[in-house]
Design a protein around this motif. Structure first.
Motif, PDB file in Angstrom:
ATOM      1  N   LYS A  14      40.270  11.726  -5.383  1.00  0.00           N
ATOM      2  CA  LYS A  14      39.812  12.108  -4.052  1.00  0.00           C
ATOM      3  C   LYS A  14      40.349  11.108  -3.027  1.00  0.00           C
ATOM      4  O   LYS A  14      40.933  10.084  -3.369  1.00  0.00           O
ATOM      5  CB  LYS A  14      38.279  12.132  -3.997  1.00  0.00           C
ATOM      6  N   LYS A  15      40.095  11.404  -1.770  1.00  0.00           N
ATOM      7  CA  LYS A  15      40.638  10.626  -0.650  1.00  0.00           C
ATOM      8  C   LYS A  15      40.367   9.118  -0.746  1.00  0.00           C
ATOM      9  O   LYS A  15      41.286   8.323  -0.512  1.00  0.00           O
ATOM     10  CB  LYS A  15      40.140  11.194   0.672  1.00  0.00           C
ATOM     11  N   PRO A  16      39.156   8.651  -1.088  1.00  0.00           N
ATOM     12  CA  PRO A  16      38.954   7.189  -1.160  1.00  0.00           C
ATOM     13  C   PRO A  16      39.867   6.499  -2.170  1.00  0.00           C
ATOM     14  O   PRO A  16      40.396   5.419  -1.893  1.00  0.00           O
ATOM     15  CB  PRO A  16      37.487   7.043  -1.547  1.00  0.00           C
ATOM     16  N   TYR A  17      40.070   7.121  -3.323  1.00  0.00           N
ATOM     17  CA  TYR A  17      40.971   6.542  -4.324  1.00  0.00           C
ATOM     18  C   TYR A  17      42.406   6.550  -3.808  1.00  0.00           C
ATOM     19  O   TYR A  17      43.130   5.553  -3.922  1.00  0.00           O
ATOM     20  CB  TYR A  17      40.876   7.325  -5.638  1.00  0.00           C
ATOM     21  N   ILE A  18      42.814   7.653  -3.231  1.00  0.00           N
ATOM     22  CA  ILE A  18      44.168   7.784  -2.696  1.00  0.00           C
ATOM     23  C   ILE A  18      44.401   6.780  -1.575  1.00  0.00           C
ATOM     24  O   ILE A  18      45.449   6.118  -1.528  1.00  0.00           O
ATOM     25  CB  ILE A  18      44.422   9.234  -2.234  1.00  0.00           C
ATOM     26  N   ASP A  19      43.430   6.631  -0.689  1.00  0.00           N
ATOM     27  CA  ASP A  19      43.554   5.655   0.396  1.00  0.00           C
ATOM     28  C   ASP A  19      43.669   4.231  -0.146  1.00  0.00           C
ATOM     29  O   ASP A  19      44.464   3.422   0.356  1.00  0.00           O
ATOM     30  CB  ASP A  19      42.365   5.747   1.357  1.00  0.00           C
ATOM     31  N   TRP A  20      42.866   3.909  -1.159  1.00  0.00           N
ATOM     32  CA  TRP A  20      42.922   2.581  -1.770  1.00  0.00           C
ATOM     33  C   TRP A  20      44.310   2.350  -2.378  1.00  0.00           C
ATOM     34  O   TRP A  20      44.926   1.309  -2.154  1.00  0.00           O
ATOM     35  CB  TRP A  20      41.829   2.452  -2.842  1.00  0.00           C
ATOM     36  N   HIS A  21      44.785   3.310  -3.140  1.00  0.00           N
ATOM     37  CA  HIS A  21      46.124   3.201  -3.735  1.00  0.00           C
ATOM     38  C   HIS A  21      47.197   3.014  -2.662  1.00  0.00           C
ATOM     39  O   HIS A  21      48.056   2.141  -2.766  1.00  0.00           O
ATOM     40  CB  HIS A  21      46.440   4.448  -4.568  1.00  0.00           C
ATOM     41  N   ASN A  22      47.144   3.844  -1.629  1.00  0.00           N
ATOM     42  CA  ASN A  22      48.179   3.819  -0.597  1.00  0.00           C
ATOM     43  C   ASN A  22      48.139   2.546   0.244  1.00  0.00           C
ATOM     44  O   ASN A  22      49.174   2.118   0.763  1.00  0.00           O
ATOM     45  CB  ASN A  22      48.092   5.061   0.282  1.00  0.00           C
TER      46      ASN A  22
END
Length: 107
Positions: A14-22
């Motif tokens: 989801k978005k929080p994981y993707i944002d953290w990765h990015n």
């Protein structure tokens, strides 16, 4: 085909994981709903409430997902709760696993 005496937990990001990765790796960005960006964990076959199984394994799964991106634990989010696990991952639990391969390889 062979029915495997296991159940499975499949995660998509989801978005929080993707944002953290990015934030950590802007040169290798993930995008939401990216085909193929999911992970599946085999577990003992479920005969009871899937939520009980998720609560038992969420920390281990969460840490494995973080470690697969960044081995520096200081970059990981703090206070990783069960609620946060659900905020960071879409979760699907399957109580039936079938192996379509004719090859049975075990490591």
């Amino acid at each position: 085909m062979k029915v495997v005496n296991r159940s499975a937990i499949t995660l998509t990001y989801k978005k929080p994981y993707i944002d953290w990765h990015n934030k950590l790796f802007p040169e290798l960005p993930y995008i939401e709903n990216m085909l193929g960006e999911s992970k599946t964990y085999l577990i003992n076959q479920i005969f009871n409430n899937a939520d009980t199984i998720l609560k038992k394994h969420y920390k281990e799964i969460f840490e494995n997902e973080l470690d697969s991106v960044c081995i520096d634990e200081s970059e990981w989010p703090k206070n990783r709760t069960y609620k946060m696990f659900h905020e960071w991952f879409s979760i699907e639990v399957s109580d039936w696993v079938t192996d379509l391969s004719n090859q049975y390889m075990y490591s």
